[in-house]
Design an enzyme around this catalytic site. Structure first.
Site, PDB file in Angstrom:
ATOM      1  N   VAL A  72       0.832  -1.201   0.000  1.00 41.06           N
ATOM      2  CA  VAL A  72       0.000   0.000   0.000  1.00 41.06           C
ATOM      3  C   VAL A  72       0.871   1.257   0.000  1.00 41.06           C
ATOM      4  O   VAL A  72       0.561   2.234  -0.685  1.00 41.06           O
ATOM      5  CB  VAL A  72      -0.989  -0.004   1.193  1.00 41.06           C
ATOM      6  CG1 VAL A  72      -1.806   1.276   1.231  1.00 41.06           C
ATOM      7  CG2 VAL A  72      -1.913  -1.221   1.116  1.00 41.06           C
ATOM      8  N   CYS A  73       1.979   1.222   0.726  1.00 48.26           N
ATOM      9  CA  CYS A  73       2.877   2.389   0.783  1.00 48.26           C
ATOM     10  C   CYS A  73       3.500   2.670  -0.584  1.00 48.26           C
ATOM     11  O   CYS A  73       3.650   3.833  -0.972  1.00 48.26           O
ATOM     12  CB  CYS A  73       3.967   2.179   1.831  1.00 48.26           C
ATOM     13  SG  CYS A  73       3.313   2.038   3.504  1.00 48.26           S
ATOM     14  N   THR A  74       3.836   1.627  -1.309  1.00 49.24           N
ATOM     15  CA  THR A  74       4.398   1.803  -2.645  1.00 49.24           C
ATOM     16  C   THR A  74       3.352   2.382  -3.590  1.00 49.24           C
ATOM     17  O   THR A  74       3.637   3.309  -4.355  1.00 49.24           O
ATOM     18  CB  THR A  74       4.946   0.463  -3.177  1.00 49.24           C
ATOM     19  OG1 THR A  74       6.000   0.029  -2.305  1.00 49.24           O
ATOM     20  CG2 THR A  74       5.466   0.597  -4.594  1.00 49.24           C
ATOM     21  N   ALA A  77       3.011   6.067  -2.668  1.00 50.10           N
ATOM     22  CA  ALA A  77       4.166   6.851  -3.115  1.00 50.10           C
ATOM     23  C   ALA A  77       4.153   7.032  -4.632  1.00 50.10           C
ATOM     24  O   ALA A  77       4.420   8.129  -5.143  1.00 50.10           O
ATOM     25  CB  ALA A  77       5.466   6.189  -2.667  1.00 50.10           C
TER      26      ALA A  77
END
Length: 178
Positions: A72-74, A77
């Site tokens: 999810v963070c990728t 970003a």
């Protein structure tokens, strides 16, 4: 007979006991209208970023995320990367923050060609200044838009919807410009 029931109760209660750090209720949660806390952290290039030097120059989009390279963070970003020109055109500077190291942020930034600042927050001190709530064993995912006056103009939180943070922040900035 009591033993299986006690074991079941213990298993159900264990997560609540194990994650005592998830209760950030004592930390003040930053709200719309609050001044941005003063902080200085190192970015992915090992350069000191001091928020007080940015107030009044740019709208700041500060987003907190749990971990470099996680799914999810990728996605979040990369969504900020893909909308970077829109944020820049609106006068905004994007800043991602988590407890990862400068080296981890550098590798993450290079891997996905992220054109914005990633700040290393060892010990989650800035995370705590903002009052970002943890979810289970992970730091939270929250986005703040800081106006030119240095105050929180908008905030958004959704743990599993990384792209929504980008969409919501950009929509807020575009609407505020009208």
């Amino acid at each position: 007979m009591k033993s299986p029931i006690l074991k079941l109760l213990l298993l159900l209660a264990l997560p609540a006991l194990s994650f005592k750090n998830i209760d950030n209720s004592r930390a003040k949660r930053l709200e719309v209208g609050d001044p941005v806390p003063q902080f200085a952290l190192y970015d992915q290039n090992n350069k000191l970023f001091d928020v007080k030097n940015e107030i009044g120059k740019h709208i700041l989009v500060i987003y907190f995320y749990p971990k470099d390279e996680s799914m999810v963070c990728t996605k979040e970003a990369c969504s900020f990367r893909d909308s970077f020109n829109d944020f820049t055109a609106a006068g905004a500077k994007v800043i991602g923050i988590n407890s990862g190291t400068v080296a981890s942020h550098k590798a993450f930034s290079e891997h996905y060609k992220l054109p914005f600042t990633l700040l290393s927050d060892p010990g989650n001190k800035v995370n705590d200044l903002f009052g970002v709530k943890s979810v289970f064993f992970m730091t939270g995912r929250e986005t703040y838009v800081i106006g030119l006056d240095g105050k929180v103009a908008f905030k958004y939180g959704a743990m599993m919807q990384g792209k929504e943070h980008v969409d919501q922040a950009l929509q807020y900035i575009k609407n505020a410009k009208k």
